[in-house]
Design an enzyme around this catalytic site. Sequence first.
Site, PDB file in Angstrom:
ATOM      1  CB  SER A 436      -0.720  -0.165   0.895  1.00 34.59           C
ATOM      2  OG  SER A 436      -1.893   0.910   1.368  1.00 34.59           O
ATOM      3  N   PRO A 437       0.238   2.498  -1.176  1.00 35.58           N
ATOM      4  CG  PRO A 437      -1.179   4.023  -1.597  1.00 35.58           C
ATOM      5  CD  PRO A 437      -0.749   2.943  -1.318  1.00 35.58           C
ATOM      6  CD  GLN A 514      -1.590   7.447  -2.847  1.00 34.24           C
ATOM      7  OE1 GLN A 514      -0.798   7.687  -2.229  1.00 34.24           O
ATOM      8  NE2 GLN A 514      -2.909   6.616  -2.538  1.00 34.24           N
ATOM      9  CG  HIS A 592      -4.217   9.904  -2.196  1.00 33.46           C
ATOM     10  ND1 HIS A 592      -5.687  10.231  -1.829  1.00 33.46           N
ATOM     11  CD2 HIS A 592      -2.809  10.035  -1.808  1.00 33.46           C
ATOM     12  CE1 HIS A 592      -5.104   9.770  -0.256  1.00 33.46           C
ATOM     13  NE2 HIS A 592      -4.072   9.545   0.180  1.00 33.46           N
ATOM     14  CG  HIS A 595      -6.804   9.068   2.841  1.00 30.17           C
ATOM     15  ND1 HIS A 595      -5.491   8.335   2.548  1.00 30.17           N
ATOM     16  CD2 HIS A 595      -7.417   8.609   3.468  1.00 30.17           C
ATOM     17  CE1 HIS A 595      -6.103   6.994   2.460  1.00 30.17           C
ATOM     18  NE2 HIS A 595      -6.781   6.892   3.036  1.00 30.17           N
ATOM     19  CE1 TYR A 597      -3.231  14.490   3.296  1.00 29.42           C
ATOM     20  CE2 TYR A 597      -3.617  12.375   1.938  1.00 29.42           C
ATOM     21  CZ  TYR A 597      -3.465  12.888   2.296  1.00 29.42           C
ATOM     22  OH  TYR A 597      -2.388  13.007   3.712  1.00 29.42           O
ATOM     23  N   GLY A 738      -0.818  -2.632   4.386  1.00 30.82           N
ATOM     24  CA  GLY A 738       0.405  -0.994   4.535  1.00 30.82           C
ATOM     25  C   GLY A 738       1.010  -1.397   5.565  1.00 30.82           C
ATOM     26  NE  ARG A 739      -1.610  -0.238   9.878  1.00 27.82           N
ATOM     27  CZ  ARG A 739      -2.933   0.415  10.737  1.00 27.82           C
ATOM     28  NH1 ARG A 739      -2.673   0.305  11.954  1.00 27.82           N
ATOM     29  NH2 ARG A 739      -3.635  -0.681  10.172  1.00 27.82           N
TER      30      ARG A 739
HETATM   31  C1  LIG Z   1       2.841   5.211   7.650  1.00 30.82           C
HETATM   32  C2  LIG Z   1       1.763   5.425   6.246  1.00 30.82           C
HETATM   33  C3  LIG Z   1       1.860   6.421   5.061  1.00 30.82           C
HETATM   34  C4  LIG Z   1       0.604   5.903   4.807  1.00 30.82           C
HETATM   35  N1  LIG Z   1       0.285   7.503   4.017  1.00 30.82           N
HETATM   36  C5  LIG Z   1       0.084   7.462   2.538  1.00 30.82           C
HETATM   37  C6  LIG Z   1      -0.216   7.288   1.280  1.00 30.82           C
HETATM   38  O1  LIG Z   1       0.854   8.229   0.892  1.00 30.82           O
HETATM   39  N2  LIG Z   1      -1.174   7.160   0.849  1.00 30.82           N
HETATM   40  C7  LIG Z   1      -2.251   6.626   0.805  1.00 30.82           C
HETATM   41  O2  LIG Z   1      -3.553   6.432  -0.261  1.00 30.82           O
HETATM   42  N3  LIG Z   1      -2.203   6.080   2.090  1.00 30.82           N
HETATM   43  C8  LIG Z   1      -1.643   6.277   2.730  1.00 30.82           C
HETATM   44  N4  LIG Z   1      -1.796   5.234   4.090  1.00 30.82           N
HETATM   45  C9  LIG Z   1      -2.330   4.500   4.428  1.00 30.82           C
HETATM   46  C10 LIG Z   1      -1.588   3.081   4.068  1.00 30.82           C
HETATM   47  O3  LIG Z   1      -2.268   2.656   2.875  1.00 30.82           O
HETATM   48  C11 LIG Z   1      -3.235   1.962   3.970  1.00 30.82           C
HETATM   49  O4  LIG Z   1      -4.743   2.378   3.624  1.00 30.82           O
HETATM   50  C12 LIG Z   1      -3.144   2.376   5.736  1.00 30.82           C
HETATM   51  O5  LIG Z   1      -2.257   1.791   6.018  1.00 30.82           O
HETATM   52  C13 LIG Z   1      -4.168   0.788   5.933  1.00 30.82           C
HETATM   53  O6  LIG Z   1      -3.695  -0.425   5.843  1.00 30.82           O
HETATM   54  P1  LIG Z   1      -3.431  -1.547   6.386  1.00 30.82           P
HETATM   55  O7  LIG Z   1      -4.044  -1.407   8.006  1.00 30.82           O
HETATM   56  O8  LIG Z   1      -2.806  -2.244   6.100  1.00 30.82           O
HETATM   57  O9  LIG Z   1      -2.072  -0.416   7.271  1.00 30.82           O
HETATM   58  C14 LIG Z   1      -0.915   5.769   4.703  1.00 30.82           C
HETATM   59  C15 LIG Z   1      -0.618   4.978   6.156  1.00 30.82           C
HETATM   60  C16 LIG Z   1       0.483   4.915   6.889  1.00 30.82           C
HETATM   61  C17 LIG Z   1       0.959   4.084   8.345  1.00 30.82           C
END
Ligand SMILES: Cc1cc2nc3c(=O)[nH]c(=O)nc-3n(C[C@H](O)[C@H](O)[C@H](O)COP(=O)(O)O)c2cc1C
Length: 795
Positions: A436-437, A514, A592, A595, A597, A738-739
Site C-alpha cells: 500500500s502507498p 500514486q 489519490h 483521505h 486531500y 500497509g503497516r
Molecule cells: C505511515 C503511513 C503512511 C501512509 N501514506 C499513505 C499515502 O501516501 N497514500 C495513501 O493513499 N495512503 C497512505 N497510508 C494509508 C495506507 O496506504 C493504508 O491504507 C493504511 O495504512 C491501512 O492499511 P494497513 O491496515 O494495512 O496499514 C499511509 C499509512 C501509513 C501507516
Amino acid sequence: MKIVCIGGGPAGLYFGLLMKKLNPAHDITVVERNRPYDTFGWGVVFSDATMDNMRQWDRETADEIQAAFNHWDDIELRFKGRTLRSGGHGFVGIGRKKLLNILQARCERLGVKLAFEQEVDSDDEFPDADLVVASDGINSRIRSRYAEVFKPDIVTRPNRYIWLGTNRLYDAFTFDFQRTEHGWFQAHIYKFDEQTTTFIVECPEHVWLAHGLDRADPAESIAFCEKLFADNLQGARLMTNARHLRGSAWLNFQRVVCEQWWLRVPATSPARAGSQPPARHVVLMGDAVHTAHFAIGSGTKLAFEDAIELTRQFQRLGDAPEHIGEVLQTYQALRSVETLRLQNAAWNAMEWFEVCGARYCDQLAPEQFMYSMLTRSQRISHENLRLRDAAWLGGYERWFAERAGVPVSSALPAPPPMFTPFTLRGTTLKNRVVVSPMAQYACSEGVPGDYHLVHLGARAMGGAGLVFAEMTCTSPDARITPGCPGLWTDAQGAAWQRIVDWVHANSDAKIAMQIGHAGPKGSTNAPWDGAGADQPLPTGNWPLLSASARPYLPDGAVPRAMDRADMDRVKADFVAATRRAAAAGFDWLELHGAHGYLLSAFISPLTNHRSDAYGGSLDNRLRYPLEVLAAMRAAWPAERPISVRISAHDWVEGGITPEDAVAIARAFKAAGADLIDVSSGQVSPDQKPTYGRMYQTPFADRIRQEAGIATMAVGAISEADHVNAIVSAGRADLCAVGRPHLANPAWTLAEAARIGYLPMPWPRHYRAAKSQMESLFQREKAAQAQAVAAARLAA
Ligand SMILES: Cc1cc2nc3c(=O)[nH]c(=O)nc-3n(C[C@H](O)[C@H](O)[C@H](O)COP(=O)(O)O)c2cc1C
Ligand SMILES: Cc1cc2nc3c(=O)[nH]c(=O)nc-3n(C[C@H](O)[C@H](O)[C@H](O)COP(=O)(O)OP(=O)(O)OC[C@H]3O[C@@H](n4cnc5c(N)ncnc54)[C@H](O)[C@@H]3O)c2cc1C
C-alpha cells in the site's frame, strides 16, 4: 424462592427446570398462553458446543435432546440450475415441538408447575413472586411494560420471511435461490426429524410487495412458494404451522438489544401495597432481551445459555431472595457481552441474505457465490474451510486459478487465490498482494533518493505483485510536508526512473505511482516532528487550496477556495506529473482521491460547501475530480492501468456513505478508472470509524459488485488467510497491505511460507532462506497441533 416464568419457550422451561434441580424447595411456575403441543415454527438448529454446555447442567435433558437430533455435515447450494455441495459444517436440528415437549416433561418430573393456556398481561398478576422471569419471546409484553428501564433497541430488518415446513427430506442444509421477474427469493432448508423439514422462504420487501404477497393469506403464500420452488420440492407440499398468526404469515426479523436486563419492582407498587416480603425482581431472558437472526440459527442457544448463566449465578451467590439483586447484576454483566458478540456475527450473515439479490446473485458464478455464502459471517476463513472440506476447497482453488489464467491439472494443487495473477489492460501482476502507498516524508525538494531506492527496492524483493510509491505531489504547494516526494520537475522524474529501473531489473514486481495534492491538509509537520501529524509547520508554511475555505482542523490554516484558474493550473500539474510518471516507466498510476486531500475535499459534502457547478449534488462535487482523471487518462499510456483511491465512508453523520461510494466508483469508471482502491475516513477529525480486521473490505465488495469495477481492499488485512478469503469470495481483486509491510518488507514471502505454499518463487539471492523459513513454520504448526491434541487428551 417463588419464581414465575412468563412464557414457556426454551428459555422459560429450561430455566424453570434448572432452578428446580438446583433446589427442589423452590416454588416454580411456568405460565404459557399456548397449549402444550401448540407452537409456531418447525425445526431449530444449534451446535455441538451448546449441547456440551447443557450436558453439564442437566444430563437427562441433554441426552433426550441428543437422541432426538438430526445431525448433518453438508451444505448444499441450488443456484442457477446448478447444485453444489461442501461438507464438514456440523449442524444438529430438532423439531421445536419435540424440544419443548422434552423440556415440558422434564419440568413436570422435577416438580415445576406448568400452567398452559394462560395469557399473562402483567407481572403484577404474581404479587408474591420473588422473581418474575420475562421469557415471553420477541414481542415481550413485560419488556414493553418497563421499556423506560430496559431501553430496548429494536431494529426491524428489511427482508420478509415465512417459516414453513415440508415432508420432503433433505440430507444437507440446503439453500435454494430462485429468480423471479421482480427479484430473488431464497429458501433455507433443513430436516429436523424423520418426517419433516424446515423450509424458510425469504426475500426483500420490494420483491415481496411486487408479488402482492402483502395481500396473500397463508394458503396463497404457500401456493406461491410451492410454485417457485417446484423443482426442489418435487411434488412435496409446503405446510404452515403459524395458525396463531393473523393476516400475512410473512414476518420481518427484529433485532432486539436491551440496555438493562432486570429491575426491582418496589413494594410500594399498587399491586404490592401492604405486602410484607421484599420487592419483586423482574428479569428478561431469551428472545425477550436479545434476538439472533436465523441466518446463523442461534436464538435457542442464546436462550439456553441465559438460563444456564442465571442458574450458575444463583448457585454461586446464593439462591435466596436477598441475593437476587446481585445475581441479576452479574447475569447481565456476563450475558450482555457474550450475546452482543454473537449478534454481531449474526448481523453480517443476515445482511448477506438481505443484499444477496442485489449484490451477488446476478454478479457471481455459482462456485464463487457458494464461497461468498459460506464465508458470509466473516468468521469462517479460507483455512477454516480447508479444515471443513479440503477436497471442496481444493476444487474451488482450481476453479479460481483456471479463471485467473493459471493452467491447472487435477494432479497438481492449484495455487491459493492470493497467488494467482491479475491482469488489467496490458499489465499482469504475479499475485494479488499490493504494498500500500505509505508516505515516508524522506525527500528533499521532492526528490526521492537512496532512502526510497532501498525502501521500495526491499519491498519489491519481498514477494508482492505490486509496490506503490507513496503519495507524490504535483507541485511544491501540493505537498503534505516538506519531506513529500514530487513529480513537478524533470529531476524528480529522473530520480523516480532510477528506482523504477532498479525494481524492474531486480524483481518481477510491478511498481505503481500514486499522484496527489494535499489540498487543505498541506503544509504540515512529518508525524515525528514538532506537534505531530496534521499540525501546521511552525515556519515556512505555504498557502493552501481546497474546494472551500474551511480548515481541516478547527484551528488549522484556512485554505483558499479554488477558482477556475486554480483548477486549470492544478489539473495541468496532474497531467504533467502523469507524463513524468509514464516516462519514468511506472507500470500503474493511481489518482489519490481519498483521505481529505484536495480531490477528496471536493467529493465530500463535509468539506465542499461551494455553491457553483462544483458543489452541491454529488454529481457536481465529482465534476472537478473526474475532469482531472479524464485528463490524466488521456496522458497515460493506453496499455497501463489507472486506479483511484477513494474514501468510501467518512464515518461522520452527513458525510460520504458506502452507498455514495458506489456512485463515486461508477463515475470514476466512466471517466477512465480501471480499479477503485477502497479506503475510508481521514476526511474529518470528527470521524468515528469502526475498526476491526478487514474493516474496509465490505465497501470494496459492494463497489465491485454494484459498480461492476475491479477493486482493491485495504485496511487491517494482515494474514494470508485474509487475502485468500477476500479474493476467493470476490470481495476484491487485490489486497493492499500497509503497516505489515513496514514491519516486514518480505511479508508476502513469509506468508507464503506460513501457509505452506512451497512453489512461491523467491529472489535468487535470497533462496537459501526459503526452505529454512518453510520448515520453521512447519515445525511451529506441528507443535501447535501436538499441543491441541495433548489438551484434548487431558480434557
Ligand atoms: C505511515 C503511513 C503512511 C501512509 N501514506 C499513505 C499515502 O501516501 N497514500 C495513501 O493513499 N495512503 C497512505 N497510508 C494509508 C495506507 O496506504 C493504508 O491504507 C493504511 O495504512 C491501512 O492499511 P494497513 O491496515 O494495512 O496499514 C499511509 C499509512 C501509513 C501507516
Ligand atoms: C424463522 C425462524 C427460524 C429460527 N430458527 C432457529 C434455529 O434454527 N435455531 C435457533 O436456535 N433458533 C431459531 N430461531 C429462534 C428461536 O425460535 C428463538 O430464539 C427461541 O425460541 C427463543 O426462545 P425463548 O424462550 O426466548 O422465546 P420463544 O421461543 O418465543 O418463547 C416465548 C413463549 O412465551 C409465550 N408467551 C408470549 N407472551 C405470552 C404471554 N403474554 N402470556 C403467556 N405466554 C406468553 C409464547 O407463546 C412462547 O411460547 C428461529 C426463529 C425464527 C423466527
